[in-house]
Motif scaffolding. Structure first.
Motif, PDB file in Angstrom:
ATOM      1  N   GLU A 156      32.781  43.138  26.095  1.00 24.93           N
ATOM      2  CA  GLU A 156      33.475  43.463  27.340  1.00 24.93           C
ATOM      3  C   GLU A 156      32.556  44.190  28.312  1.00 24.93           C
ATOM      4  OE1 GLU A 156      36.383  42.432  28.511  1.00 24.93           O
ATOM      5  OE2 GLU A 156      36.337  41.179  26.711  1.00 24.93           O
ATOM      6  N   ARG A 157      31.665  45.028  27.786  1.00 23.36           N
ATOM      7  CA  ARG A 157      30.707  45.717  28.666  1.00 23.36           C
ATOM      8  C   ARG A 157      29.746  44.721  29.295  1.00 23.36           C
ATOM      9  NH1 ARG A 157      29.007  51.082  28.915  1.00 23.36           N
ATOM     10  NH2 ARG A 157      31.101  51.512  28.127  1.00 23.36           N
ATOM     11  N   VAL A 158      29.339  43.722  28.525  1.00 24.63           N
ATOM     12  CA  VAL A 158      28.443  42.699  29.059  1.00 24.63           C
ATOM     13  C   VAL A 158      29.160  41.865  30.123  1.00 24.63           C
ATOM     14  CG1 VAL A 158      27.111  40.613  28.497  1.00 24.63           C
ATOM     15  CG2 VAL A 158      27.012  42.615  26.992  1.00 24.63           C
ATOM     16  N   ARG A 159      30.434  41.571  29.902  1.00 27.45           N
ATOM     17  CA  ARG A 159      31.203  40.868  30.931  1.00 27.45           C
ATOM     18  C   ARG A 159      31.220  41.666  32.228  1.00 27.45           C
ATOM     19  NH1 ARG A 159      34.658  36.626  29.533  1.00 27.45           N
ATOM     20  NH2 ARG A 159      35.860  37.052  31.418  1.00 27.45           N
ATOM     21  N   ALA A 160      31.409  42.975  32.119  1.00 28.22           N
ATOM     22  CA  ALA A 160      31.424  43.835  33.312  1.00 28.22           C
ATOM     23  C   ALA A 160      30.068  43.822  34.003  1.00 28.22           C
ATOM     24  CB  ALA A 160      31.821  45.258  32.930  1.00 28.22           C
ATOM     25  N   LEU A 161      28.990  43.853  33.219  1.00 35.66           N
ATOM     26  CA  LEU A 161      27.653  43.791  33.808  1.00 35.66           C
ATOM     27  C   LEU A 161      27.424  42.454  34.493  1.00 35.66           C
ATOM     28  CD1 LEU A 161      25.528  45.497  31.001  1.00 35.66           C
ATOM     29  CD2 LEU A 161      26.100  46.443  33.245  1.00 35.66           C
ATOM     30  N   GLY A 162      27.971  41.394  33.916  1.00 36.37           N
ATOM     31  CA  GLY A 162      27.871  40.086  34.551  1.00 36.37           C
ATOM     32  C   GLY A 162      28.533  40.074  35.914  1.00 36.37           C
ATOM     33  N   ARG A 163      29.698  40.687  35.989  1.00 30.41           N
ATOM     34  CA  ARG A 163      30.377  40.761  37.289  1.00 30.41           C
ATOM     35  C   ARG A 163      29.564  41.613  38.264  1.00 30.41           C
ATOM     36  NH1 ARG A 163      34.895  41.035  33.715  1.00 30.41           N
ATOM     37  NH2 ARG A 163      34.902  43.323  33.802  1.00 30.41           N
ATOM     38  N   ASP A 164      28.974  42.699  37.760  1.00 32.99           N
ATOM     39  CA  ASP A 164      28.134  43.545  38.621  1.00 32.99           C
ATOM     40  C   ASP A 164      26.940  42.766  39.174  1.00 32.99           C
ATOM     41  OD1 ASP A 164      29.779  45.721  38.217  1.00 32.99           O
ATOM     42  OD2 ASP A 164      28.464  46.700  36.744  1.00 32.99           O
ATOM     43  N   ALA A 165      26.416  41.845  38.370  1.00 36.58           N
ATOM     44  CA  ALA A 165      25.242  41.063  38.793  1.00 36.58           C
ATOM     45  C   ALA A 165      25.610  39.968  39.789  1.00 36.58           C
ATOM     46  CB  ALA A 165      24.556  40.450  37.578  1.00 36.58           C
ATOM     47  N   GLY A 166      26.922  39.699  39.943  1.00 38.75           N
ATOM     48  CA  GLY A 166      27.353  38.722  40.938  1.00 38.75           C
ATOM     49  C   GLY A 166      27.904  37.431  40.396  1.00 38.75           C
ATOM     50  N   PHE A 167      27.930  37.253  39.062  1.00 39.63           N
ATOM     51  CA  PHE A 167      28.447  36.007  38.503  1.00 39.63           C
ATOM     52  C   PHE A 167      29.928  35.864  38.848  1.00 39.63           C
ATOM     53  CE2 PHE A 167      24.822  36.957  35.736  1.00 39.63           C
ATOM     54  CZ  PHE A 167      24.170  35.734  35.740  1.00 39.63           C
ATOM     55  N   SER A 168      30.322  34.673  39.260  1.00 36.73           N
ATOM     56  CA  SER A 168      31.712  34.455  39.642  1.00 36.73           C
ATOM     57  C   SER A 168      32.533  33.852  38.512  1.00 36.73           C
ATOM     58  CB  SER A 168      31.790  33.522  40.864  1.00 36.73           C
ATOM     59  OG  SER A 168      31.240  32.249  40.555  1.00 36.73           O
ATOM     60  N   ARG A 169      31.868  33.195  37.550  1.00 35.02           N
ATOM     61  CA  ARG A 169      32.576  32.623  36.411  1.00 35.02           C
ATOM     62  C   ARG A 169      31.835  33.011  35.145  1.00 35.02           C
ATOM     63  NH1 ARG A 169      32.865  26.418  36.520  1.00 35.02           N
ATOM     64  NH2 ARG A 169      34.570  26.745  37.992  1.00 35.02           N
ATOM     65  N   ILE A 170      32.557  33.607  34.203  1.00 32.22           N
ATOM     66  CA  ILE A 170      31.974  34.020  32.928  1.00 32.22           C
ATOM     67  C   ILE A 170      32.758  33.329  31.825  1.00 32.22           C
ATOM     68  CG2 ILE A 170      31.442  35.951  31.400  1.00 32.22           C
ATOM     69  CD1 ILE A 170      31.345  37.748  33.904  1.00 32.22           C
ATOM     70  N   VAL A 171      32.082  32.529  31.025  1.00 33.55           N
ATOM     71  CA  VAL A 171      32.743  31.790  29.950  1.00 33.55           C
ATOM     72  C   VAL A 171      32.196  32.238  28.600  1.00 33.55           C
ATOM     73  CG1 VAL A 171      33.193  29.782  31.410  1.00 33.55           C
ATOM     74  CG2 VAL A 171      31.088  29.876  30.079  1.00 33.55           C
TER      75      VAL A 171
END
Length: 272
Positions: free
Chosen positions: A146-161
């Motif tokens: 879940e922390r990595v998902r949050a970092l992904g959103r911080d980096a700008g990714f719009s879709r995380i699968v």
């Protein structure tokens, strides 16, 4: 969070800059000095990491063999989240779980890049609006994921699968590795040496990713050998159908093949 990025090429440096811009403390680590100096000069990182001490998360952005070596030998703090950014996942995951680790591993693969490489090609907004794949295994720590998902959103990714390492490798064989092989082979036509003035968007699209780093991509192909072999064999079989239509002067067959391909294309883009 305090984050260390090991490997400041286009992928690692772009991630470092994006996460720094999002408010994280980001340190860089690299096997040669030049990218560190460039990243500092362009404010992609706060400073150079001489160790992983105090890191909350580490992203290893190295080629497959170097990644697996670092995941095996790196002195990561206990409980630290450690992610690889390799284009193959099953081999890396197997290496990580071959013995107990004190860190929390999460596999990631940013679906973004350019036909060029190195830190000079890095961009702070490379990941904006792009896809991020996260791999999940039986040993995955849920809070780390879940922390990595949050970092992904911080980096700008719009879709995380999320998917298994196996599913990742099967799909990447089609969407990335096969595309690079086709582009690389397409550019070998003798006619390609003398087509100036005859090229447009179609030619550019087909050749854009043909100039691969042969060392890196050979490693990726062979770590994903079975899925890639299957996709390449399937493509060759489909291409032979078009060739057979031409050989037999069968316009109806060609029409049918093209319609089949058009419908598959339209379906893909309608569900994208």
């Amino acid at each position: 969070m305090k984050i260390v990025i090991y490997g400041l090429g286009i992928i690692g440096a772009s991630l470092a800059a994006a996460l720094k811009d999002a408010g994280h403390v980001v340190l860089g680590k690299n096997r040669s000095r030049g990218p560190i100096e460039y990243a500092l000069e362009h404010e992609m990182i706060e400073g150079e990491a001489t160790s992983y001490e105090g890191a909350d998360a580490v992203f290893v952005a190295l080629p497959p063999d170097a990644t697996m070596k670092e995941l095996d030998e790196g002195d990561f703090p206990e409980g630290c989240i450690v992610c690889d950014i390799c284009g193959v996942k099953e081999a890396v995951e197997q290496a990580v779980y071959s013995r107990p680790r004190k860190y929390r591993y999460v596999g990631t693969h940013p679906m973004a890049g350019k036909e060029t490489s190195g830190i000079l090609s890095a961009s702070r907004d490379l990941y904006k609006g792009k896809n991020l794949v996260i791999t999940r295994a039986a040993g995955t720590d849920e809070s780390a994921l879940e922390r990595v998902r949050a970092l992904g959103r911080d980096a700008g990714f719009s879709r995380i699968v999320e998917c298994s390492a196996r599913e990742h490798d099967e799909k990447i064989a089609l969407t990335s590795q096969l595309a690079h092989i086709v582009s690389n082979a397409y550019g070998k036509s003798p006619l390609a040496l003398d087509v100036k003035g005859f090229t447009g968007g179609s030619f550019q699209d087909m050749t854009r990713v043909g100039g691969v780093d042969e060392t890196l991509w050979t490693d990726l192909y062979f770590y994903d050998r079975e899925p890639l072999f299957n996709e390449l064999s399937s493509l060759i079989a489909r291409l032979e159908e078009y060739r057979d239509a031409l050989s037999s002067n069968d316009k109806e067959k060609m029409r049918a093949l093209l319609k089949e391909g058009r419908l598959a294309h339209d379906k893909f883009f309608s569900e994208k």
